[in-house]
Design a protein around this motif. Structure first.
Motif, PDB file in Angstrom:
ATOM      1  N   GLN A  87      33.561  -1.152  23.532  1.00 42.13           N
ATOM      2  CA  GLN A  87      34.510  -1.236  24.657  1.00 42.13           C
ATOM      3  C   GLN A  87      35.718  -2.070  24.252  1.00 42.13           C
ATOM      4  N   HIS A  88      36.899  -1.561  24.539  1.00 46.56           N
ATOM      5  CA  HIS A  88      38.066  -2.426  24.429  1.00 46.56           C
ATOM      6  C   HIS A  88      38.920  -2.283  25.680  1.00 46.56           C
ATOM      7  N   VAL A 112      31.530  -5.428  21.942  1.00 47.24           N
ATOM      8  CA  VAL A 112      30.611  -4.480  21.312  1.00 47.24           C
ATOM      9  C   VAL A 112      29.185  -5.012  21.437  1.00 47.24           C
ATOM     10  N   LYS A 113      28.272  -4.107  21.827  1.00 41.91           N
ATOM     11  CA  LYS A 113      26.866  -4.477  21.969  1.00 41.91           C
ATOM     12  C   LYS A 113      25.984  -3.506  21.196  1.00 41.91           C
ATOM     13  N   SER A 136      40.074   3.046  16.135  1.00 44.33           N
ATOM     14  CA  SER A 136      38.837   2.362  16.493  1.00 44.33           C
ATOM     15  C   SER A 136      37.690   2.943  15.667  1.00 44.33           C
ATOM     16  N   SER A 137      36.760   2.108  15.232  1.00 45.00           N
ATOM     17  CA  SER A 137      35.700   2.642  14.377  1.00 45.00           C
ATOM     18  C   SER A 137      34.393   1.871  14.506  1.00 45.00           C
ATOM     19  N   VAL A 138      33.301   2.615  14.366  1.00 47.71           N
ATOM     20  CA  VAL A 138      31.945   2.082  14.224  1.00 47.71           C
ATOM     21  C   VAL A 138      31.367   2.767  12.998  1.00 47.71           C
ATOM     22  N   HIS A 156      29.101  -8.872  20.231  1.00 50.59           N
ATOM     23  CA  HIS A 156      30.266  -9.583  19.709  1.00 50.59           C
ATOM     24  C   HIS A 156      31.456  -9.295  20.618  1.00 50.59           C
ATOM     25  N   SER A 157      32.258 -10.330  20.882  1.00 48.09           N
ATOM     26  CA  SER A 157      33.467 -10.175  21.683  1.00 48.09           C
ATOM     27  C   SER A 157      34.635 -10.855  20.982  1.00 48.09           C
TER      28      SER A 157
END
Length: 231
Positions: free
Chosen positions: A201-202, A152-153, A220-222, A166-167
Protein backbone atom coordinates in the motif's frame (compact mmCIF):
# COMPACT_ATOMS: atom_id res chain seq x y z
CA UNK A 1 15.89 -34.95 -10.70
CA UNK A 2 13.23 -34.05 -13.26
CA UNK A 3 14.11 -31.79 -16.18
CA UNK A 4 11.92 -28.93 -14.93
CA UNK A 5 13.14 -29.20 -11.34
CA UNK A 6 16.72 -29.14 -12.61
CA UNK A 7 16.00 -26.04 -14.70
CA UNK A 8 14.57 -24.23 -11.66
CA UNK A 9 17.52 -25.21 -9.45
CA UNK A 10 20.08 -24.10 -12.04
CA UNK A 11 18.40 -20.88 -13.16
CA UNK A 12 17.85 -19.57 -9.62
CA UNK A 13 20.90 -21.18 -7.92
CA UNK A 14 18.73 -22.55 -5.14
CA UNK A 15 21.46 -24.21 -3.09
CA UNK A 16 20.01 -25.46 0.17
CA UNK A 17 16.42 -24.58 -0.72
CA UNK A 18 13.81 -27.33 -0.28
CA UNK A 19 12.57 -28.62 -3.65
CA UNK A 20 10.06 -31.46 -3.02
CA UNK A 21 9.37 -33.88 -5.87
CA UNK A 22 5.63 -33.39 -5.34
CA UNK A 23 5.86 -29.83 -6.70
CA UNK A 24 4.76 -29.11 -10.27
CA UNK A 25 8.14 -27.79 -11.41
CA UNK A 26 7.04 -27.15 -14.99
CA UNK A 27 4.41 -24.68 -13.72
CA UNK A 28 6.92 -23.11 -11.34
CA UNK A 29 9.46 -22.66 -14.13
CA UNK A 30 6.92 -21.13 -16.49
CA UNK A 31 5.64 -18.76 -13.75
CA UNK A 32 9.19 -17.56 -13.04
CA UNK A 33 8.27 -16.27 -9.57
CA UNK A 34 11.82 -15.46 -8.47
CA UNK A 35 13.46 -12.22 -9.53
CA UNK A 36 10.50 -10.66 -11.34
CA UNK A 37 8.10 -7.94 -10.22
CA UNK A 38 5.01 -9.61 -8.74
CA UNK A 39 2.91 -6.43 -8.75
CA UNK A 40 0.46 -5.91 -11.60
CA UNK A 41 0.32 -2.53 -13.38
CA UNK A 42 3.30 -1.16 -11.39
CA UNK A 43 3.26 2.31 -13.04
CA UNK A 44 -0.44 3.22 -13.42
CA UNK A 45 0.30 6.95 -13.81
CA UNK A 46 2.02 6.17 -17.10
CA UNK A 47 5.35 7.74 -16.13
CA UNK A 48 8.81 6.24 -15.70
CA UNK A 49 11.36 6.84 -12.97
CA UNK A 50 13.98 6.82 -15.74
CA UNK A 51 12.75 10.16 -17.12
CA UNK A 52 12.15 13.42 -15.19
CA UNK A 53 8.64 13.89 -13.76
CA UNK A 54 6.43 16.22 -15.83
CA UNK A 55 6.13 19.80 -14.67
CA UNK A 56 2.75 21.02 -13.42
CA UNK A 57 1.27 24.31 -14.60
CA UNK A 58 -0.55 26.17 -11.83
CA UNK A 59 -3.90 27.45 -13.03
CA UNK A 60 -4.64 31.15 -12.68
CA UNK A 61 -8.34 30.79 -13.44
CA UNK A 62 -10.47 28.49 -11.28
CA UNK A 63 -11.52 25.24 -12.90
CA UNK A 64 -15.22 25.04 -13.79
CA UNK A 65 -17.31 22.27 -12.30
CA UNK A 66 -16.85 20.31 -9.07
CA UNK A 67 -13.29 19.74 -7.84
CA UNK A 68 -11.67 16.44 -8.73
CA UNK A 69 -9.71 14.70 -6.02
CA UNK A 70 -8.55 11.57 -7.90
CA UNK A 71 -6.19 11.19 -10.85
CA UNK A 72 -7.88 10.14 -14.08
CA UNK A 73 -5.76 7.15 -15.17
CA UNK A 74 -6.07 3.35 -15.36
CA UNK A 75 -5.69 1.81 -11.90
CA UNK A 76 -6.54 -1.75 -12.93
CA UNK A 77 -5.21 -4.37 -10.46
CA UNK A 78 -5.16 -1.73 -7.69
CA UNK A 79 -7.75 -0.98 -5.02
CA UNK A 80 -7.96 2.79 -4.58
CA UNK A 81 -9.54 5.22 -2.14
CA UNK A 82 -9.42 8.94 -1.38
CA UNK A 83 -9.32 10.69 1.99
CA UNK A 84 -10.10 14.40 1.68
CA UNK A 85 -8.34 16.27 4.47
CA UNK A 86 -9.83 19.23 6.39
CA UNK A 87 -8.56 22.70 5.62
CA UNK A 88 -5.49 23.70 7.61
CA UNK A 89 -6.30 27.02 9.31
CA UNK A 90 -3.02 27.28 11.22
CA UNK A 91 -1.16 30.52 10.59
CA UNK A 92 -4.28 32.42 9.44
CA UNK A 93 -4.96 35.45 11.68
CA UNK A 94 -8.40 35.73 13.23
CA UNK A 95 -10.77 37.76 11.06
CA UNK A 96 -8.60 37.47 7.94
CA UNK A 97 -10.38 36.99 4.63
CA UNK A 98 -8.96 34.09 2.61
CA UNK A 99 -9.89 34.03 -1.07
CA UNK A 100 -8.27 30.72 -1.93
CA UNK A 101 -6.37 28.04 -0.11
CA UNK A 102 -5.37 24.53 -1.17
CA UNK A 103 -7.40 21.47 -0.29
CA UNK A 104 -5.36 18.34 0.31
CA UNK A 105 -6.22 14.68 0.06
CA UNK A 106 -4.53 11.30 0.42
CA UNK A 107 -4.92 8.95 -2.53
CA UNK A 108 -4.37 5.33 -1.47
CA UNK A 109 -3.40 2.49 -3.80
CA UNK A 110 -3.10 -1.07 -2.56
CA UNK A 111 -2.57 -4.52 -3.98
CA UNK A 112 -2.30 -8.00 -2.48
CA UNK A 113 0.19 -10.47 -3.99
CA UNK A 114 -0.69 -14.17 -3.63
CA UNK A 115 2.78 -15.73 -3.44
CA UNK A 116 1.65 -19.32 -4.06
CA UNK A 117 -0.48 -18.26 -7.03
CA UNK A 118 2.61 -16.55 -8.47
CA UNK A 119 4.50 -19.86 -8.43
CA UNK A 120 6.25 -19.95 -5.05
CA UNK A 121 5.95 -23.08 -2.94
CA UNK A 122 5.32 -23.51 0.78
CA UNK A 123 8.58 -25.26 1.64
CA UNK A 124 10.58 -22.42 0.09
CA UNK A 125 8.63 -19.73 1.94
CA UNK A 126 8.59 -21.52 5.30
CA UNK A 127 12.05 -23.10 5.48
CA UNK A 128 14.32 -21.19 3.12
CA UNK A 129 12.55 -17.83 3.61
CA UNK A 130 13.93 -16.03 0.53
CA UNK A 131 14.46 -12.29 0.61
CA UNK A 132 11.40 -10.24 -0.32
CA UNK A 133 12.48 -6.91 -1.74
CA UNK A 134 10.09 -3.95 -1.84
CA UNK A 135 10.74 -0.78 -3.81
CA UNK A 136 8.73 2.27 -4.76
CA UNK A 137 9.37 5.63 -6.41
CA UNK A 138 7.50 8.90 -5.93
CA UNK A 139 7.72 12.39 -7.36
CA UNK A 140 9.37 15.08 -5.30
CA UNK A 141 7.08 18.11 -5.16
CA UNK A 142 6.40 21.29 -3.23
CA UNK A 143 2.84 20.33 -2.36
CA UNK A 144 3.50 19.56 1.29
CA UNK A 145 6.20 18.37 3.67
CA UNK A 146 4.53 14.93 3.75
CA UNK A 147 3.47 13.67 0.32
CA UNK A 148 4.18 9.93 0.39
CA UNK A 149 3.67 6.92 2.66
CA UNK A 150 4.52 3.27 2.11
CA UNK A 151 3.05 0.41 4.15
CA UNK A 152 3.87 -3.24 3.38
CA UNK A 153 2.79 -6.33 5.32
CA UNK A 154 3.71 -10.00 4.98
CA UNK A 155 0.51 -11.93 5.73
CA UNK A 156 -0.34 -15.50 6.64
CA UNK A 157 -2.73 -17.81 4.82
CA UNK A 158 -5.78 -16.16 6.45
CA UNK A 159 -4.76 -12.76 4.98
CA UNK A 160 -5.17 -11.15 8.42
CA UNK A 161 -2.22 -12.47 10.44
CA UNK A 162 0.68 -10.01 10.10
CA UNK A 163 4.00 -11.87 10.20
CA UNK A 164 6.21 -8.88 9.38
CA UNK A 165 5.64 -5.29 8.28
CA UNK A 166 7.44 -2.15 7.23
CA UNK A 167 6.34 1.48 6.89
CA UNK A 168 8.03 4.59 5.51
CA UNK A 169 6.84 8.19 5.82
CA UNK A 170 9.61 10.46 4.51
CA UNK A 171 9.57 14.21 5.11
CA UNK A 172 10.33 16.55 2.23
CA UNK A 173 12.87 19.36 2.39
CA UNK A 174 10.87 22.10 0.70
CA UNK A 175 13.83 24.49 0.74
CA UNK A 176 15.81 22.31 -1.72
CA UNK A 177 13.50 21.59 -4.62
CA UNK A 178 14.86 19.53 -7.50
CA UNK A 179 11.70 17.78 -8.80
CA UNK A 180 13.20 14.33 -9.17
CA UNK A 181 12.11 10.78 -8.39
CA UNK A 182 12.78 9.55 -4.87
CA UNK A 183 13.17 5.86 -4.12
CA UNK A 184 12.02 4.00 -1.02
CA UNK A 185 12.96 0.36 -0.46
CA UNK A 186 13.05 -2.38 2.15
CA UNK A 187 14.29 -5.96 2.33
CA UNK A 188 12.32 -8.55 4.31
CA UNK A 189 14.49 -11.44 5.50
CA UNK A 190 14.37 -13.94 8.35
CA UNK A 191 10.66 -13.21 8.69
CA UNK A 192 9.60 -16.66 9.90
CA UNK A 193 7.33 -19.36 8.47
CA UNK A 194 3.77 -18.91 7.25
CA UNK A 195 4.03 -16.02 4.78
CA UNK A 196 1.60 -16.47 1.87
CA UNK A 197 0.64 -12.93 0.84
CA UNK A 198 2.24 -9.49 0.51
CA UNK A 199 -0.03 -6.49 1.10
CA UNK A 200 1.46 -3.46 -0.66
CA UNK A 201 0.00 0.00 0.00
CA UNK A 202 1.18 3.49 -0.73
CA UNK A 203 -0.48 6.85 -0.15
CA UNK A 204 0.13 9.94 -2.29
CA UNK A 205 -0.66 13.50 -1.20
CA UNK A 206 -2.73 15.48 -3.73
CA UNK A 207 -3.75 19.12 -3.80
CA UNK A 208 -6.71 20.98 -5.30
CA UNK A 209 -6.20 24.68 -6.03
CA UNK A 210 -8.09 25.85 -9.15
CA UNK A 211 -7.34 22.35 -10.44
CA UNK A 212 -5.99 18.95 -9.47
CA UNK A 213 -2.27 18.59 -8.69
CA UNK A 214 -1.24 15.11 -7.68
CA UNK A 215 1.90 13.37 -6.53
CA UNK A 216 2.99 10.72 -9.03
CA UNK A 217 4.37 7.25 -8.37
CA UNK A 218 6.28 4.91 -10.64
CA UNK A 219 7.84 1.44 -10.80
CA UNK A 220 6.34 -0.01 -7.63
CA UNK A 221 7.70 -3.51 -7.11
CA UNK A 222 7.59 -6.65 -4.96
CA UNK A 223 10.33 -9.13 -5.83
CA UNK A 224 11.24 -12.44 -4.22
CA UNK A 225 14.94 -13.13 -4.61
CA UNK A 226 16.51 -16.62 -4.69
CA UNK A 227 18.75 -15.71 -1.76
CA UNK A 228 18.37 -15.40 1.97
CA UNK A 229 20.14 -13.62 4.79
CA UNK A 230 20.03 -14.10 8.54
CA UNK A 231 17.36 -12.24 10.48
Amino acid sequence: MSEWKKRCAEEWSLQGAPMPDSQDWKSVYEAKPLGRNLLKNPSPHGVSKDTPPPEHDLREVPRHGPPGFEPDVDFSSWTTSTEILPYDSSGIPAGAVVCQRPRYSWFTMEQVVDLKAEGLWEELLDNFQPEIFIQDWYEESQLHESIFELHVKLLGADKSTVISEHSANPTEDRSAYSHTWKGVSHMFSGYGPGVRYVHFQHRLKNQYLNGFYGTLSSSSSVMVRPTKTSA
